[in-house]
Design a protein around this motif. Structure first.
Motif, short mmCIF file in Angstrom:
data_model
loop_
_atom_site.label_atom_id
_atom_site.label_comp_id
_atom_site.label_asym_id
_atom_site.label_seq_id
_atom_site.Cartn_x
_atom_site.Cartn_y
_atom_site.Cartn_z
N LEU A 1 1.09 -1.29 0.16
CA LEU A 1 0.16 -0.09 0.07
C LEU A 1 0.90 1.22 0.18
O LEU A 1 1.69 1.43 0.96
N CYS B 1 1.32 5.25 0.32
CA CYS B 1 0.57 6.40 0.90
C CYS B 1 1.59 7.54 0.82
O CYS B 1 2.72 7.65 0.93
N ALA C 1 -3.93 7.15 -0.18
CA ALA C 1 -3.33 5.86 -0.23
C ALA C 1 -3.69 4.98 -1.64
O ALA C 1 -5.06 5.08 -1.72
N THR C 2 -2.62 4.00 -1.86
CA THR C 2 -3.21 3.44 -3.17
C THR C 2 -2.60 1.94 -3.21
O THR C 2 -1.47 1.64 -2.86
N LEU C 3 -3.31 1.02 -3.32
CA LEU C 3 -2.85 -0.55 -3.58
C LEU C 3 -2.27 -0.70 -4.79
O LEU C 3 -2.82 -0.32 -5.98
N VAL D 1 3.71 -1.21 3.96
CA VAL D 1 3.07 0.14 3.74
C VAL D 1 4.30 0.94 3.45
O VAL D 1 5.26 1.03 4.09
N CYS E 1 -8.01 3.49 6.61
CA CYS E 1 -7.93 3.04 5.31
C CYS E 1 -7.91 1.56 5.37
O CYS E 1 -8.59 0.87 4.63
N ASP F 1 0.86 5.80 -6.12
CA ASP F 1 -0.04 6.90 -5.46
C ASP F 1 0.28 8.08 -6.09
O ASP F 1 -0.69 9.01 -5.86
#
Length: 402
Positions: A122, A124, A147-149, A186, A175, A233
């Motif tokens: 993830l 962020c 945040a982006t997977l 992360v 999130c 992201d």
């Protein structure tokens, strides 16, 4: 030699073409060849654009695109939401460009992709210092936790006015709950709330290490000055600019916070060019690879990054030996309180509803809050000003501030 080159040669030499011979050589009707000869170097015929359902909105579209930072995608999102535009984005973009409402320049910077396994990372960051003018002419400045997977490109935004360590922990916990699981890593940059950098040496705050251990996630940091490491992201952060199309069109920070939630839903249902499907669909495969959520008690602990309390009828909430006022419409509702840089922020539903300079003791009561409360009780308007002046002066005597 092509037919066009041959005709240009004859024209330059001022030789009259033998259209019958050319017809046999190029296997083309002589009349077609003659038409091509006569049309050499002729200016293209003008074509009037067809009428469009967007024509009544042309002036407003142009004005919106003239706003600094507003892209065609941002304008399309606004007109789709607020004006009922039903055409596709590609048609809207074509209309804007062919009518001269926007240029067609593209960013030539390359963005190489690095793919990770589902449930792995993830990414962020903060989208910092966004400013929107409200409908009353005042300015609202805020930040977005982003945040982006990395696998599915599922994206999450959260409205926040601060960028503290506590705000990061709160937003990340929110999130994870929204995702329904936790990634293994992360990845974020060296935000000052989490990391100290001195002479190129990076030191992660001990409380951040403890947080990572408590929630069972490996928090990693990009190398200094390499934001492209979390490029997915960074790329998704362009969606934050869609909010700029609402400049001057919202009444409060509460409306901004609600719009951010709608933005999250909309961008995740749009087709992502890199993976060919909407992130919400790709997430269906990634979700099964996420680890279970941390225990609820741990999430609750970190989500209480600030003091949380229910507003009493006095409108005064207690925080660190002092009391602070809030608008009367929040009585019986739960608010969160955080201090940063000598300013006390009071939140409700993700938006700041009051700000006060921090006081060591006593009461900080804003005149607007007191006036609204008196008006709601039906107090005699002729006596309100005198009452407010007396009350606020007494609060100051007790050690607080207005």
């Amino acid at each position: 030699m092509s037919l066009e080159s041959h005709l240009r040669f004859l024209k330059q030499m001022n030789i009259k073409p033998n259209y019958s011979a050319l017809s046999r050589e190029f296997k083309m009707d002589r009349h077609t060849i003659k038409k091509k000869m006569e049309g050499l170097d002729a200016p293209p015929k003008g074509r009037r654009p067809r009428p469009s359902a967007l024509d009544p909105l042309a002036g407003e579209i142009a004005a919106t695109l003239e706003q600094k930072g507003v892209s065609i995608a941002a304008a399309y999102w606004y007109f789709k939401n607020e004006k009922g535009v039903t055409c596709s984005y590609s048609n809207f973009k074509h209309y804007a460009r062919t009518r001269g409402l926007a240029d067609g320049k593209a960013d030539p910077t390359p963005h190489p992709l690095y793919e990770t396994a589902p449930g792995e990372v993830l990414q962020c960051d903060w989208v910092e210092s966004i400013t929107l003018k409200l409908s009353d002419g005042s300015a609202a400045q805020f930040n977005l936790f982003s945040a982006t997977l990395a696998y599915s490109r599922l994206h999450y935004f959260e409205f926040t006015e601060t960028k503290t360590e506590g705000a990061f922990k709160r937003c990340l916990c929110h999130c994870l709950e929204w995702l329904g699981g936790a990634p293994r890593k992360v990845l974020t940059d060296n935000m000052s709330a989490l990391v100290s950098v001195n002479k190129g040496r990076r030191s992660v705050h001990p409380t951040v290490r403890q947080f990572a251990a408590d929630i069972g996630v490996d928090i990693r940091f990009c190398r200094v000055r390499t934001p492209q490491t979390k490029g997915k992201d960074e790329c998704s952060n362009k969606f934050a600019k869609w909010l700029l199309a609402y400049d001057g069109r919202l009444a409060s920070t509460e409306e901004i916070a609600a719009l951010v939630k709608k933005l999250v839903a909309d961008v995740n249902n749009e087709k992502n060019q890199a993976i060919g499907v909407p992130p919400s669909i790709a997430f269906g495969k990634e979700k099964e690879h996420l680890s279970p959520l941390p225990p609820a008690r741990i999430l609750r602990e970190y989500e209480s990054w600030s003091h949380s309390c229910k507003v009493p009828q006095t409108q005064l909430v207690y925080f660190r030996s002092a009391r602070y006022s809030v608008p009367p419409n929040l009585i019986t509702k739960t608010v969160q309180i955080e201090e940063e840089g000598g300013i006390v922020y009071i939140y409700h539903a993700g938006a700041v509803v009051a700000r006060h300079e921090s006081v060591a003791k006593g009461v900080a009561y804003q005149e607007g809050h007191l006036r609204a409360a008196l008006a709601a009780t039906g107090a005699d308007e002729s006596r309100i000003d005198a009452y407010i002046e007396t009350t606020l002066s007494r609060f100051k005597e007790l050690g607080g501030g207005a």
